[in-house]
Design a protein around this motif. Structure first.
Motif, short mmCIF file in Angstrom:
data_model
loop_
_atom_site.label_atom_id
_atom_site.label_comp_id
_atom_site.label_asym_id
_atom_site.label_seq_id
_atom_site.Cartn_x
_atom_site.Cartn_y
_atom_site.Cartn_z
N GLU A 109 0.59 -0.98 0.03
CA GLU A 109 0.28 -0.35 0.40
C GLU A 109 0.56 1.40 0.10
OE1 GLU A 109 -3.98 0.91 2.42
OE2 GLU A 109 -2.52 -0.26 3.48
N GLU A 110 2.09 1.22 0.42
CA GLU A 110 2.45 2.74 0.84
C GLU A 110 3.10 2.66 0.07
OE1 GLU A 110 6.31 3.66 3.82
OE2 GLU A 110 4.64 2.78 4.66
N ASP A 115 4.86 5.92 -4.66
CA ASP A 115 5.51 5.83 -6.05
C ASP A 115 6.77 5.10 -5.98
OD1 ASP A 115 3.66 6.61 -7.74
OD2 ASP A 115 4.40 8.27 -7.74
N TYR A 116 7.21 4.34 -4.46
CA TYR A 116 8.17 3.74 -4.22
C TYR A 116 8.05 2.46 -5.54
CZ TYR A 116 9.23 6.01 -0.52
OH TYR A 116 8.96 7.19 0.26
N LYS A 137 -4.87 2.40 -7.33
CA LYS A 137 -6.17 2.82 -6.25
C LYS A 137 -6.48 1.37 -6.33
CE LYS A 137 -10.78 4.76 -5.89
NZ LYS A 137 -11.04 4.16 -4.12
N ILE A 138 -6.83 0.91 -7.44
CA ILE A 138 -6.89 -0.69 -7.37
C ILE A 138 -6.58 -1.58 -6.88
CG2 ILE A 138 -6.62 -2.83 -9.13
CD1 ILE A 138 -8.31 -1.46 -11.19
N ALA A 143 -5.17 -3.95 -1.02
CA ALA A 143 -3.96 -4.59 0.14
C ALA A 143 -4.71 -4.30 0.54
CB ALA A 143 -2.95 -3.36 0.01
N SER A 144 -5.95 -2.80 0.85
CA SER A 144 -6.23 -2.47 2.64
C SER A 144 -7.12 -3.47 2.84
CB SER A 144 -6.82 -1.19 1.81
OG SER A 144 -7.61 -0.61 3.54
N ALA A 145 -8.16 -4.05 2.32
CA ALA A 145 -9.13 -5.00 2.39
C ALA A 145 -8.43 -6.04 1.91
CB ALA A 145 -9.88 -5.11 1.15
N ALA A 146 -7.44 -7.02 2.02
CA ALA A 146 -6.84 -8.35 1.99
C ALA A 146 -5.90 -8.16 3.67
CB ALA A 146 -5.32 -8.48 0.94
#
Length: 154
Positions: A109-110, A115-116, A137-138, A143-146
């Motif tokens: 996510e981070e 943009d790393y 965004k997808i 990743a947040s939902a997971a």
């Protein structure tokens, strides 16, 4: 002038010799039982983005471009792949502890938000791996939902 010719010839000989010293390839047949997709739900659209932009360096199966056969480019790519797999290996995600899985998802996510990833040096030659805003965004939403899904498992 003769000195320059000798230097050039010496460099050419070294370059030719280097072509015979090749790094091991990161190719594994099939999907590992510990693959990310076997561990958590990964929708097809997310999987397509991950395979295109992430899996070459973060899995046990790399797609090798033609320039991999020219040294030292092959060594440089092998180094990138080894470093990427050390940090996050989607093929071994199921072997991670639950805590580490959540941390890796947070890291995804981070890394995407800041943009790393994918790294600039990779996208120079793989322009199709660049993520547009919609793809970012997808991945971030997934990743947040997971992470939430793993929290509920615990």
């Amino acid at each position: 002038m003769a000195v320059l010719k000798k230097i050039f010839l010496g460099l050419l000989i070294v370059f030719v010799i280097l072509q015979f010293i090749r790094p091991e390839r990161n190719i594994n047949s099939g999907i590992s039982a510990n693959d990310l997709t076997k561990t958590i739900d990964v929708p097809d659209n997310v999987q397509a983005i991950l395979k295109n932009s992430c899996y070459d360096c973060h899995s046990n199966n790399t797609r090798y471009p033609w320039y991999m056969n020219i040294q030292p480019m092959g060594w440089i790519m092998a180094n990138h792949v080894n470093a990427g797999k050390k940090d996050l290996n989607f093929s071994e995600f199921g072997n991670y502890t639950l805590r580490r899985q959540k941390n890796k998802l947070r890291g995804i996510e981070e890394s995407i938000e800041k943009d790393y990833m994918p790294v600039y040096s990779y996208t120079i030659l793989h322009a199709d791996a660049k993520l547009n805003d919609a793809e970012k965004k997808i991945i971030v939403d997934w990743a947040s939902a997971a992470q939430d899904s793993l929290e509920r498992k615990n």
